[in-house]
Enzyme design. Structure first.
Site, PDB file in Angstrom:
ATOM      1  N   GLY A  56       3.111   8.522   7.670  1.00 28.15           N
ATOM      2  CA  GLY A  56       3.924   7.575   6.928  1.00 28.15           C
ATOM      3  C   GLY A  56       4.821   8.226   5.897  1.00 28.15           C
ATOM      4  O   GLY A  56       4.819   9.439   5.686  1.00 28.15           O
TER       5      GLY A  56
ATOM      6  N   THR B 254       4.873   8.265   2.662  1.00 22.73           N
ATOM      7  CA  THR B 254       4.306   8.936   1.490  1.00 22.73           C
ATOM      8  C   THR B 254       3.513  10.163   1.907  1.00 22.73           C
ATOM      9  O   THR B 254       3.522  11.187   1.212  1.00 22.73           O
ATOM     10  CB  THR B 254       3.396   7.978   0.694  1.00 22.73           C
ATOM     11  OG1 THR B 254       4.121   6.774   0.406  1.00 22.73           O
ATOM     12  CG2 THR B 254       2.967   8.610  -0.629  1.00 22.73           C
TER      13      THR B 254
ATOM     14  N   GLY C 120      -1.502   8.233   2.828  1.00 18.37           N
ATOM     15  CA  GLY C 120      -0.972   7.116   2.069  1.00 18.37           C
ATOM     16  C   GLY C 120      -1.824   5.881   2.276  1.00 18.37           C
ATOM     17  O   GLY C 120      -2.877   5.926   2.917  1.00 18.37           O
ATOM     18  N   ALA C 121      -1.362   4.746   1.748  1.00 16.94           N
ATOM     19  CA  ALA C 121      -2.061   3.470   1.931  1.00 16.94           C
ATOM     20  C   ALA C 121      -1.044   2.350   1.843  1.00 16.94           C
ATOM     21  O   ALA C 121       0.017   2.501   1.232  1.00 16.94           O
ATOM     22  CB  ALA C 121      -3.148   3.286   0.879  1.00 16.94           C
TER      23      ALA C 121
ATOM     24  N   LYS D 155      -4.947   0.298   5.540  1.00 19.18           N
ATOM     25  CA  LYS D 155      -4.049   1.221   6.192  1.00 19.18           C
ATOM     26  C   LYS D 155      -3.745   0.705   7.599  1.00 19.18           C
ATOM     27  O   LYS D 155      -4.460  -0.130   8.117  1.00 19.18           O
ATOM     28  CB  LYS D 155      -4.683   2.622   6.272  1.00 19.18           C
ATOM     29  CG  LYS D 155      -4.852   3.264   4.901  1.00 19.18           C
ATOM     30  CD  LYS D 155      -5.523   4.634   4.958  1.00 19.18           C
ATOM     31  CE  LYS D 155      -4.844   5.557   5.911  1.00 19.18           C
ATOM     32  NZ  LYS D 155      -3.388   5.705   5.622  1.00 19.18           N
ATOM     33  N   GLY D 156      -2.667   1.218   8.173  1.00 19.08           N
ATOM     34  CA  GLY D 156      -2.311   0.820   9.526  1.00 19.08           C
ATOM     35  C   GLY D 156      -0.934   0.225   9.659  1.00 19.08           C
ATOM     36  O   GLY D 156      -0.561  -0.230  10.745  1.00 19.08           O
ATOM     37  N   GLY D 157      -0.153   0.238   8.568  1.00 15.94           N
ATOM     38  CA  GLY D 157       1.216  -0.264   8.655  1.00 15.94           C
ATOM     39  C   GLY D 157       2.036   0.510   9.668  1.00 15.94           C
ATOM     40  O   GLY D 157       2.962  -0.030  10.279  1.00 15.94           O
TER      41      GLY D 157
ATOM     42  N   GLU E  68      -6.402   7.709  11.660  1.00 14.94           N
ATOM     43  CA  GLU E  68      -6.516   7.854  10.209  1.00 14.94           C
ATOM     44  C   GLU E  68      -7.961   7.643   9.753  1.00 14.94           C
ATOM     45  O   GLU E  68      -8.468   8.369   8.899  1.00 14.94           O
ATOM     46  CB  GLU E  68      -5.585   6.861   9.508  1.00 14.94           C
ATOM     47  CG  GLU E  68      -4.109   7.218   9.636  1.00 14.94           C
ATOM     48  CD  GLU E  68      -3.178   6.141   9.128  1.00 14.94           C
ATOM     49  OE1 GLU E  68      -1.995   6.456   8.891  1.00 14.94           O
ATOM     50  OE2 GLU E  68      -3.608   4.985   8.983  1.00 14.94           O
TER      51      GLU E  68
ATOM     52  N   LYS F  65       2.091  -0.434  -3.997  1.00 10.96           N
ATOM     53  CA  LYS F  65       0.938  -0.607  -3.114  1.00 10.96           C
ATOM     54  C   LYS F  65      -0.293  -1.163  -3.845  1.00 10.96           C
ATOM     55  O   LYS F  65      -1.309  -1.442  -3.202  1.00 10.96           O
ATOM     56  CB  LYS F  65       0.558   0.730  -2.462  1.00 10.96           C
ATOM     57  CG  LYS F  65       1.719   1.449  -1.784  1.00 10.96           C
ATOM     58  CD  LYS F  65       2.371   0.622  -0.703  1.00 10.96           C
ATOM     59  CE  LYS F  65       3.461   1.420   0.007  1.00 10.96           C
ATOM     60  NZ  LYS F  65       4.165   0.616   1.030  1.00 10.96           N
TER      61      LYS F  65
END
Length: 237
Positions: free
Chosen positions: A35, A37, A95-96, A107-109, A116, A134
């Site tokens: 991701g 970040t 990231g989150a 998480k999982g966007g 992950e 976030k």
């Protein structure tokens, strides 16, 4: 600061701080996240390898995206099954999409939640980096919870999720006809609730549904969190 600048700031601060404290060290096995970040953190790690601060880093990537970034930045990439990794990591950094005060995260966007979670749950230390957009007070009503499912079980799983009070949406692809297909060949269902939910309880309940591969609640390896703010500061908790 822009959000992009905040992401770079928190990534650089986390990597530099963890190196200074001896939590990132030469020869370590490190899981690298996915991701917008996490990728600046991958880049910072590469810079520290290139300038000689770190040597013999063994990375495991959470996605094709991160694997490609590591290849471009000359970071050696392994799998969790390789003998040099042996199924265990010293640290995972990622990231989150949502972080609450209890330090459970969603998480999982980016649809990489299965890999992950395998990496985060098999790391001795888990570190999450994010900008302050976030942060949330509770889970359930804000960022939709991603759930990776087997395609054949789509209707069955959604019915069970509705029994848990979830409103479910099958994630559609961008610049692709039809649903998102994960790196593992599965589908993603995004879920929201009308009221806040208990992530600790729901992670287990959702994962017990036949046809669910993994859900995006991360509650079993509580992370150390670095969060950047628009004033240029980084909070750690």
């Amino acid at each position: 600061m822009t959000q992009s600048e905040m992401k770079t700031l928190v990534a650089n601060t986390a990597i530099d701080t963890l190196i200074q404290e001896g939590k990132i060290f030469s020869g370590m096995k490190i899981g690298l996240g996915t991701g917008s970040t996490a990728l600046p953190a991958v880049k910072r790690l590469a810079e520290k390898i290139q300038d000689g601060t770190l040597k013999d880093i063994k990375a495991v990537a959470t996605s094709f995206q991160t694997t490609l970034a590591c290849e471009e930045l000359a970071i050696p990439v392994f799998t969790m099954n390789d003998k040099v990794i042996s199924g265990e990591l010293d640290l995972a950094i990622d990231g989150a999409d949502e972080i609450v005060p209890e330090k459970t995260v969603i998480k999982g966007g980016g649809a990489a939640l299965l890999r992950e979670k395998i990496i985060a749950y098999n790391a001795k230390k888990f570190v999450v980096i994010a900008d302050d957009s976030k942060l949330a007070k509770t889970h359930g009503t804000g960022f939709a919870l991603p759930i990776e499912i087997i395609a054949e079980a789509r209707v069955c799983v959604i019915n069970k999720l509705k029994e848990l009070g979830a409103a479910c949406v099958l994630r559609e692809g961008v610049k692709k006809a039809g649903p998102v297909i994960t790196d593992n060949g599965n589908l993603i269902v995004d879920c929201k609730w009308e009221a806040p939910v208990n992530a600790f309880e729901l992670e287990d309940k959702i994962n017990k549904i036949a046809g669910v591969v993994e859900c995006g609640f991360f509650t079993k390896n509580i992370p150390e969190v670095f969060v950047s703010h628009s004033d240029g500061t980084v909070e750690r908790f």
